[in-house]
Design an enzyme around this catalytic site. Structure first.
Site, PDB file in Angstrom:
ATOM      1  N   ASP A 107      -3.277   7.812   8.583  1.00  0.00           N
ATOM      2  CA  ASP A 107      -4.393   7.047   9.137  1.00  0.00           C
ATOM      3  C   ASP A 107      -3.959   6.051  10.209  1.00  0.00           C
ATOM      4  O   ASP A 107      -4.710   5.140  10.548  1.00  0.00           O
ATOM      5  CB  ASP A 107      -5.109   6.294   8.012  1.00  0.00           C
ATOM      6  CG  ASP A 107      -4.193   5.299   7.305  1.00  0.00           C
ATOM      7  OD1 ASP A 107      -2.970   5.348   7.529  1.00  0.00           O
ATOM      8  OD2 ASP A 107      -4.698   4.477   6.513  1.00  0.00           O
ATOM      9  N   HIS A 145      -0.424   4.437   7.419  1.00  0.00           N
ATOM     10  CA  HIS A 145       0.315   5.023   6.304  1.00  0.00           C
ATOM     11  C   HIS A 145       0.651   6.472   6.624  1.00  0.00           C
ATOM     12  O   HIS A 145       0.053   7.068   7.522  1.00  0.00           O
ATOM     13  CB  HIS A 145      -0.522   4.940   5.026  1.00  0.00           C
ATOM     14  CG  HIS A 145      -1.081   3.589   4.757  1.00  0.00           C
ATOM     15  ND1 HIS A 145      -2.356   3.214   5.147  1.00  0.00           N
ATOM     16  CD2 HIS A 145      -0.532   2.503   4.156  1.00  0.00           C
ATOM     17  CE1 HIS A 145      -2.576   1.956   4.787  1.00  0.00           C
ATOM     18  NE2 HIS A 145      -1.490   1.502   4.187  1.00  0.00           N
ATOM     19  N   SER A 167       0.796  -1.220   0.000  1.00  0.00           N
ATOM     20  CA  SER A 167       0.000   0.000   0.000  1.00  0.00           C
ATOM     21  C   SER A 167       0.833   1.277   0.000  1.00  0.00           C
ATOM     22  O   SER A 167       0.351   2.340  -0.399  1.00  0.00           O
ATOM     23  CB  SER A 167      -0.942   0.022   1.213  1.00  0.00           C
ATOM     24  OG  SER A 167      -0.202  -0.117   2.414  1.00  0.00           O
TER      25      SER A 167
END
Length: 384
Positions: free
Chosen positions: A348, A351, A41
């Site tokens: 968040d 990340h 991600s």
């Protein structure tokens, strides 16, 4: 008369300098024609959501003003690197509509691991697109490109040149999910047992890409995840396990072990592959600095998440991730984004923000965290 002459001389010198600077940029050409990205991600530019459409909420709010398949409020490191080399953002390999692969492809997908996810090592919630799958996608992509050019098939307008694979940058930012997915179940010592296998797989992948003409590799090390709200709140610990910055000491010690082994393994791999440039990027260093001393970088919050629920000190709830709404107790709660993500390192709790990604990218471009020394700005004109 003398003053007029002096002004003309000054003007001529300024014009010459401007032409030297901007003329050089216009005439110079980056030695890299494309970028191929492998990862999770931290590098995913929309692959996961192309495969599993779902992204809503405040994602992308800073730069794109809407969700665009990135796990951040804006651009990722791979976006900044592409921009700096004068290339468009990389299209996800899994995105069939609107993709343009003339300058490379992004195989990274959210929740991906280095090791195969169907082994007993991993818990649920891991992406099926492991590094081995991403490598197979890369190989298949090369076959399609080569065949298209050999037979002059349609589609060449969105594909790179046939010889691009030896003139490309291959970027790896993966391993975080291998490290974090089992911390809660088998602990730090259990995770450390298979980290050499993770690193060996990364080195093996570099060797395979070298076999299909890849020559320049950038490998980002593991972030100080012991400072991430998701890990701090999800890992059982005592107050003595936290350092003065609020980070988990045992987790970050294991991260340092992983990074030292990765650096050593890449050094060995470098000696085995002639004419290959294999760069170890110590992104851990700059990110740890950001987390520990955010005010030194013009930011306010090192650990606290911008988008989350729960307030101080982490603004993170394991039951309520960024952008989601759930009933907690007798009332409905929503994990909302802050108004100033540029003041936060953590987006968040899992990340980092665009602001943090930009700082890390600048360190990559100027070569200050590269081993051995490697300055992208010296090889390509910077467009940032």
């Amino acid at each position: 008369m003398g003053s007029v002459l002096n002004r003309r001389i000054v003007f001529s010198l300024m014009f010459l300098i401007i032409m030297m600077v901007y003329g050089h940029k216009a005439d110079s050409k980056c030695v890299f024609e494309a970028i191929f990205s492998f990862g999770d991600s931290n590098s995913d530019t929309g692959g996961f959501w192309a495969a599993f459409p779902a992204q809503t909420g405040p994602w992308g709010m800073t730069y794109f003003k809407k969700p665009v398949g990135r796990a951040s409020d804006g651009r990722l490191i791979i976006d900044f690197v592409a921009e700096s080399l004068g290339m468009p953002f990389l299209s996800p390999y899994l995105q069939s509509i609107g993709s343009d692969f003339r300058h490379g492809a992004n195989f990274a997908t959210l929740a991906s691991t280095v090791l195969l996810p169907n082994t007993s090592l991993f818990v649920s919630g891991i992406s099926p697109f492991s590094l081995a799958i991403q490598l197979n996608q890369m190989k298949h992509f090369k076959v399609i490109v080569d065949e298209s050019h050999s037979s002059h098939q349609p589609g060449l307008k969105t594909l790179p040149s046939k010889g691009v694979f030896g003139k490309s940058l291959y970027k790896f930012y993966i391993g975080q999910n291998d490290f974090t997915s089992n911390l809660a179940t088998i602990g730090v010592d259990g995770v450390k047992q298979y980290l050499p296998q993770v690193i060996g797989q990364i080195a093996g992948t570099i060797k395979e890409i070298y076999g299909i003409d890849g020559r320049t590799f950038l490998v980002l090390n593991l972030a100080p995840v012991g400072c991430y709200p998701a890990i701090i709140t999800g890992y059982t610990h005592t107050i003595s396990d936290l350092d003065k910055f609020g980070c988990l000491i045992p987790i970050n010690k294991a991260v340092k072990y992983y990074n030292a082994l990765l650096k050593k393994t890449l050094s060995v791999t470098r000696t085995e592959l002639k004419n290959a440039t294999i760069i170890y990027l110590d992104t851990h260093k700059i990110l740890l600095d950001l987390i520990q001393h955010p005010k030194s970088f013009g930011m306010k919050h090192g650990i606290k998440a911008c988008c989350g629920h729960g307030g101080r000190p982490y603004n993170f709830d394991q039951k309520l991730y960024c952008g989601n709404t759930k009933v907690i107790g007798n009332s409905s709660a929503t994990a909302k984004a802050c108004r100033d993500p540029q003041s936060y390192v953590s987006w968040d709790g899992i990340h980092v923000t665009e602001a943090a990604n930009h700082r890390i990218s600048m360190a990559i471009l100027d070569g200050s965290i590269s081993y051995p020394p490697f300055t992208l700005n010296s090889l390509c004109p910077s467009y940032l």
